[in-house]
Design an enzyme around this catalytic site. Structure first.
Site, mmCIF file in Angstrom:
data_model
loop_
_atom_site.group_PDB
_atom_site.id
_atom_site.type_symbol
_atom_site.label_atom_id
_atom_site.label_comp_id
_atom_site.label_asym_id
_atom_site.label_seq_id
_atom_site.Cartn_x
_atom_site.Cartn_y
_atom_site.Cartn_z
ATOM 1 N N ARG A 104 44.154 -89.925 -50.665
ATOM 2 C CA ARG A 104 44.393 -88.840 -49.724
ATOM 3 C C ARG A 104 45.486 -89.514 -48.901
ATOM 4 O O ARG A 104 45.408 -90.387 -48.060
ATOM 5 C CB ARG A 104 43.248 -88.603 -48.826
ATOM 6 C CG ARG A 104 42.377 -87.677 -49.550
ATOM 7 C CD ARG A 104 41.150 -87.037 -48.684
ATOM 8 N NE ARG A 104 40.927 -87.938 -47.522
ATOM 9 C CZ ARG A 104 39.794 -87.481 -46.259
ATOM 10 N NH1 ARG A 104 39.536 -86.129 -46.559
ATOM 11 N NH2 ARG A 104 39.702 -88.137 -45.505
ATOM 12 N N THR A 108 48.455 -86.195 -43.981
ATOM 13 C CA THR A 108 48.371 -84.647 -44.283
ATOM 14 C C THR A 108 46.783 -84.322 -44.919
ATOM 15 O O THR A 108 46.448 -83.069 -45.166
ATOM 16 C CB THR A 108 49.177 -84.003 -45.484
ATOM 17 O OG1 THR A 108 49.005 -85.041 -46.478
ATOM 18 C CG2 THR A 108 50.657 -84.524 -45.030
ATOM 19 N N ASP A 200 34.284 -94.719 -45.576
ATOM 20 C CA ASP A 200 35.360 -94.425 -46.565
ATOM 21 C C ASP A 200 34.637 -95.209 -47.767
ATOM 22 O O ASP A 200 34.302 -96.366 -47.708
ATOM 23 C CB ASP A 200 36.490 -95.345 -46.159
ATOM 24 C CG ASP A 200 37.576 -95.269 -47.074
ATOM 25 O OD1 ASP A 200 37.566 -95.518 -48.205
ATOM 26 O OD2 ASP A 200 38.851 -94.773 -46.678
ATOM 27 N N ASP A 203 36.675 -98.040 -49.572
ATOM 28 C CA ASP A 203 36.822 -99.322 -48.819
ATOM 29 C C ASP A 203 35.254 -99.974 -48.995
ATOM 30 O O ASP A 203 35.353 -101.299 -48.899
ATOM 31 C CB ASP A 203 37.258 -98.912 -47.427
ATOM 32 C CG ASP A 203 38.384 -98.873 -47.273
ATOM 33 O OD1 ASP A 203 39.327 -99.002 -48.132
ATOM 34 O OD2 ASP A 203 39.064 -98.071 -46.344
HETATM 35 C C1 PRP Z 1 38.416 -90.582 -51.114
HETATM 36 C C2 PRP Z 1 37.120 -90.306 -52.008
HETATM 37 C C3 PRP Z 1 37.891 -89.073 -52.647
HETATM 38 C C4 PRP Z 1 38.299 -88.134 -51.530
HETATM 39 C C5 PRP Z 1 37.805 -87.213 -50.936
HETATM 40 O O1 PRP Z 1 39.224 -91.227 -51.782
HETATM 41 O O2 PRP Z 1 36.883 -91.204 -53.046
HETATM 42 O O3 PRP Z 1 38.519 -89.003 -53.799
HETATM 43 O O4 PRP Z 1 38.537 -89.512 -50.492
HETATM 44 O O5 PRP Z 1 38.444 -86.405 -50.050
HETATM 45 P P1 PRP Z 1 38.840 -85.170 -50.415
HETATM 46 O O6 PRP Z 1 37.768 -84.291 -50.832
HETATM 47 O O7 PRP Z 1 39.363 -84.662 -48.799
HETATM 48 O O8 PRP Z 1 40.257 -85.060 -51.029
HETATM 49 P P2 PRP Z 1 40.404 -91.795 -50.982
HETATM 50 O O9 PRP Z 1 41.704 -90.869 -51.007
HETATM 51 O O10 PRP Z 1 39.947 -92.395 -49.735
HETATM 52 O O11 PRP Z 1 41.013 -92.931 -52.096
HETATM 53 P P3 PRP Z 1 40.477 -94.428 -52.406
HETATM 54 O O12 PRP Z 1 39.141 -93.754 -53.375
HETATM 55 O O13 PRP Z 1 41.319 -95.113 -53.308
HETATM 56 O O14 PRP Z 1 39.865 -95.060 -51.254
HETATM 57 N N1 URA Z 2 36.773 -89.783 -48.401
HETATM 58 C C1 URA Z 2 35.863 -90.737 -48.123
HETATM 59 O O1 URA Z 2 35.678 -91.828 -48.507
HETATM 60 N N2 URA Z 2 34.927 -90.551 -47.053
HETATM 61 C C2 URA Z 2 35.054 -89.353 -46.607
HETATM 62 O O2 URA Z 2 34.227 -89.111 -45.678
HETATM 63 C C3 URA Z 2 36.075 -88.223 -46.897
HETATM 64 C C4 URA Z 2 36.884 -88.794 -47.655
#
Ligand code: PRP
Ligand code: URA
Length: 209
Positions: A104, A108, A200, A203
């Protein structure tokens, strides 16, 4: 219209509570996610068709049931979805695994694609997209669209924690995709994080913060 299956099994709910807690560290978070994924796999595969085959037990010949129909594929959304793969593969060892890399954009909140690798026969498989978080729904909706653009139409989505906004987006954009989820939380905050959520997921899973 897609069906939302809330998987409220006590074991899943208990483990999810542990995952949510701020003091739960990476090792436990990873183990719990793996265990919950396995339990959710059990629920998602509940409707798989069966067929009878002839076998021989030490006592006699008989008919017995095996899974029929389309073969499975698990598609984690990187990174956090990776934490759910092992649970599925343990229960369905013959399944193939595809990967979709999305993050994400911090400004944005829109998903940005950086990787996609699917099994060669993905179009013939029943695909289960896995990601612990369904927040705005942007990442899951985009991942499912990637699969459809590549000719895959037999898709389910498995998440741990979602919120009404994300579910609405999925229902509108992909009404043919059923959602399996352990909890639907209250809302998103101003940073588009789920409240109360678990923070998160990527993380916490990989210890990157
Ligand atoms: C997180 C999570 C989803 C997304 C959800 O990933 O694992 O993929 O956010 O958010 P959304 O429904 O608003 O799209 P992130 O973008 O943090 O990437 P990561 O798993 O690499 O940390
Ligand atoms: N991605 C995450 O990992 N946690 C949230 O709460 C939203 C998006």
């Amino acid at each position: 219209m897609s069906t939302v299956h809330v998987i409220d099994h006590p074991l899943i709910q208990h483990k999810l509570t542990l995952m949510r807690q701020i003091e739960t560290g990476t090792k436990d978070f990873r183990e719990l996610l793996n265990e919950i994924a396995m339990l959710m796999c059990y629920e998602v595969t509940r409707e798989l068709p069966l067929e009878e085959v002839e076998i021989e037990t030490p006592i006699c010949k008989c008919k017995s049931k095996v899974i029929a129909g389309k073969k499975l594929g698990v598609v984690p959304i990187l990174r956090a979805g990776l934490g759910m793969v092992e649970g599925f593969v343990k229960l369905v060892p013959a399944c193939k695994v595809g990967h979709i890399g999305l993050y994400r954009d911090p400004e944005t909140h829109m998903p940005v694609e950086y990787y996609c690798k699917l099994p060669a026969d993905a179009q013939e498989r029943e695909l289960i997209v896995v990601d612990p978080m369904l927040a705005t729904g942007g990442s899951s909706a985009a991942a499912i669209q990637f699969l459809k653009d590549r000719g895959c139409f037999n898709i389910k989505l498995v998440c741990l924690v979602g919120c009404p906004e994300g579910i609405e987006v999925l229902k509108n954009e992909h009404p043919d995709v059923d959602i399996y989820i352990a909890a639907i939380d209250e809302k998103l905050n101003e940073h588009k994080y789920i409240v109360p959520g678990l923070g998160d997921a990527g993380d916490r899973l990989f210890g990157t913060k």
